[in-house]
Design a protein around this motif. Structure first.
Motif, PDB file in Angstrom:
ATOM      1  N   GLU A  53      13.308  -9.626  -0.790  1.00  0.00           N
ATOM      2  CA  GLU A  53      11.971  -9.033  -0.676  1.00  0.00           C
ATOM      3  C   GLU A  53      11.715  -8.537   0.743  1.00  0.00           C
ATOM      4  OE1 GLU A  53       9.756 -12.437  -1.936  1.00  0.00           O
ATOM      5  OE2 GLU A  53       9.444 -11.646  -3.963  1.00  0.00           O
ATOM      6  N   GLN A  54      12.140  -9.324   1.717  1.00  0.00           N
ATOM      7  CA  GLN A  54      11.964  -8.938   3.114  1.00  0.00           C
ATOM      8  C   GLN A  54      12.639  -7.588   3.367  1.00  0.00           C
ATOM      9  OE1 GLN A  54      14.545 -10.725   6.041  1.00  0.00           O
ATOM     10  NE2 GLN A  54      12.812 -11.097   7.436  1.00  0.00           N
ATOM     11  N   VAL A  64       4.150  -0.499   7.677  1.00  0.00           N
ATOM     12  CA  VAL A  64       3.305  -1.649   7.333  1.00  0.00           C
ATOM     13  C   VAL A  64       4.031  -2.964   7.586  1.00  0.00           C
ATOM     14  CG1 VAL A  64       2.061  -2.826   5.464  1.00  0.00           C
ATOM     15  CG2 VAL A  64       2.022  -0.328   5.606  1.00  0.00           C
ATOM     16  N   TYR A  65       5.309  -3.019   7.193  1.00  0.00           N
ATOM     17  CA  TYR A  65       6.065  -4.269   7.251  1.00  0.00           C
ATOM     18  C   TYR A  65       7.178  -4.195   8.284  1.00  0.00           C
ATOM     19  CZ  TYR A  65       3.758  -4.863   2.753  1.00  0.00           C
ATOM     20  OH  TYR A  65       2.821  -4.941   1.771  1.00  0.00           O
ATOM     21  N   GLY A  66       7.328  -5.290   9.012  1.00  0.00           N
ATOM     22  CA  GLY A  66       8.398  -5.387   9.990  1.00  0.00           C
ATOM     23  C   GLY A  66       9.166  -6.680   9.809  1.00  0.00           C
ATOM     24  N   LEU A  67      10.406  -6.687  10.272  1.00  0.00           N
ATOM     25  CA  LEU A  67      11.206  -7.906  10.229  1.00  0.00           C
ATOM     26  C   LEU A  67      10.622  -8.926  11.180  1.00  0.00           C
ATOM     27  CD1 LEU A  67      14.853  -6.524  10.293  1.00  0.00           C
ATOM     28  CD2 LEU A  67      13.660  -7.572   8.357  1.00  0.00           C
ATOM     29  N   SER A  68      10.620 -10.146  10.735  1.00  0.00           N
ATOM     30  CA  SER A  68      10.225 -11.239  11.600  1.00  0.00           C
ATOM     31  C   SER A  68      11.438 -12.155  11.711  1.00  0.00           C
ATOM     32  CB  SER A  68       8.991 -11.943  11.032  1.00  0.00           C
ATOM     33  OG  SER A  68       8.479 -12.841  11.978  1.00  0.00           O
ATOM     34  N   TRP A  69      11.335 -13.387  11.312  1.00  0.00           N
ATOM     35  CA  TRP A  69      12.469 -14.288  11.420  1.00  0.00           C
ATOM     36  C   TRP A  69      12.969 -14.669  10.036  1.00  0.00           C
ATOM     37  CZ3 TRP A  69       7.421 -15.779  12.334  1.00  0.00           C
ATOM     38  CH2 TRP A  69       6.910 -16.793  11.552  1.00  0.00           C
ATOM     39  N   THR A  70      14.117 -15.320  10.009  1.00  0.00           N
ATOM     40  CA  THR A  70      14.651 -15.857   8.760  1.00  0.00           C
ATOM     41  C   THR A  70      14.840 -17.353   8.931  1.00  0.00           C
ATOM     42  OG1 THR A  70      16.941 -15.474   9.393  1.00  0.00           O
ATOM     43  CG2 THR A  70      15.861 -13.734   8.137  1.00  0.00           C
ATOM     44  N   VAL A  77       8.098 -11.621   6.954  1.00  0.00           N
ATOM     45  CA  VAL A  77       7.745 -10.243   7.274  1.00  0.00           C
ATOM     46  C   VAL A  77       6.477 -10.220   8.114  1.00  0.00           C
ATOM     47  CG1 VAL A  77       8.850  -9.148   5.299  1.00  0.00           C
ATOM     48  CG2 VAL A  77       6.513  -9.945   5.089  1.00  0.00           C
ATOM     49  N   GLU A  78       6.462  -9.309   9.061  1.00  0.00           N
ATOM     50  CA  GLU A  78       5.248  -9.062   9.832  1.00  0.00           C
ATOM     51  C   GLU A  78       4.477  -7.968   9.102  1.00  0.00           C
ATOM     52  OE1 GLU A  78       4.449  -8.634  14.364  1.00  0.00           O
ATOM     53  OE2 GLU A  78       5.106  -6.699  13.581  1.00  0.00           O
ATOM     54  N   VAL A  79       3.195  -8.201   8.896  1.00  0.00           N
ATOM     55  CA  VAL A  79       2.341  -7.247   8.194  1.00  0.00           C
ATOM     56  C   VAL A  79       1.309  -6.705   9.176  1.00  0.00           C
ATOM     57  CG1 VAL A  79       0.760  -6.890   6.262  1.00  0.00           C
ATOM     58  CG2 VAL A  79       2.587  -8.600   6.076  1.00  0.00           C
ATOM     59  N   ARG A  80       1.273  -5.397   9.317  1.00  0.00           N
ATOM     60  CA  ARG A  80       0.245  -4.748  10.140  1.00  0.00           C
ATOM     61  C   ARG A  80      -0.963  -4.539   9.233  1.00  0.00           C
ATOM     62  NH1 ARG A  80       5.196  -2.891  10.671  1.00  0.00           N
ATOM     63  NH2 ARG A  80       6.237  -3.219  12.656  1.00  0.00           N
ATOM     64  N   LEU A  81      -1.953  -5.405   9.396  1.00  0.00           N
ATOM     65  CA  LEU A  81      -3.062  -5.472   8.448  1.00  0.00           C
ATOM     66  C   LEU A  81      -3.814  -4.155   8.290  1.00  0.00           C
ATOM     67  CD1 LEU A  81      -4.485  -9.004   9.306  1.00  0.00           C
ATOM     68  CD2 LEU A  81      -2.992  -8.355   7.403  1.00  0.00           C
ATOM     69  N   ALA A  82      -4.031  -3.437   9.363  1.00  0.00           N
ATOM     70  CA  ALA A  82      -4.805  -2.191   9.295  1.00  0.00           C
ATOM     71  C   ALA A  82      -4.117  -1.135   8.438  1.00  0.00           C
ATOM     72  CB  ALA A  82      -5.060  -1.650  10.698  1.00  0.00           C
ATOM     73  N   LYS A  83      -2.800  -1.241   8.289  1.00  0.00           N
ATOM     74  CA  LYS A  83      -2.049  -0.230   7.532  1.00  0.00           C
ATOM     75  C   LYS A  83      -1.703  -0.697   6.124  1.00  0.00           C
ATOM     76  CE  LYS A  83      -0.131   1.915  11.608  1.00  0.00           C
ATOM     77  NZ  LYS A  83       1.009   2.605  12.156  1.00  0.00           N
TER      78      LYS A  83
END
Length: 125
Positions: A53-54, A64-70, A77-83
């Motif tokens: 899913e990531q 909207v979504y960026g890689l974070s950690w595993t 996933v990092e989510v940019r809330l405004a987008k």
């Protein structure tokens, strides 16, 4: 989506607890296990997902979504809330909760919500 809207959606799920994780991050937990984090200052959230899913979220919508950690079999996933699309984000938050909540709690939630049971996915509970 605003940070307040994000917290309202997450808090509506069964047994969600909010806890100050650090000076910047509010943690989202179910029965003591984390499934998300919110930074109001950065207007971003970190949410638990499967590795597949990531990769799909980041690949399909990198604005909207960026890689974070595993961590093991999970990717965050990092989510940019405004987008973020609000309807899609409800699903992403719920999926993160389902990956973390005990199976019986997830099954009870799905029954009450009239949802089809989630496919066999790895969970911690």
């Amino acid at each position: 989506m605003s940070p307040d809207e994000f917290l309202r959606i997450a808090s509506a799920l069964p047994e969600v607890e909010l806890a100050q994780h650090s000076e910047e991050w509010v943690g989202l937990r179910v029965r003591g296990k984390g499934f998300g984090y919110l930074s109001e200052a950065k207007r971003t959230a970190q949410l638990k997902a499967t590795l597949a899913e990531q990769a799909a979220m980041v690949g399909d919508n990198p604005e909207v979504y960026g890689l974070s950690w595993t961590s093991g079999q999970f990717g965050w996933v990092e989510v940019r809330l405004a987008k973020a699309d609000p309807e899609e984000l409800v699903e992403v938050i719920t999926d993160a909760w389902c990956l973390t909540a005990p199976r019986r709690l997830v099954a009870d939630y799905e029954t009450r919500a009239g949802l089809a049971p989630m496919a066999e996915i790895p969970t911690e509970g």
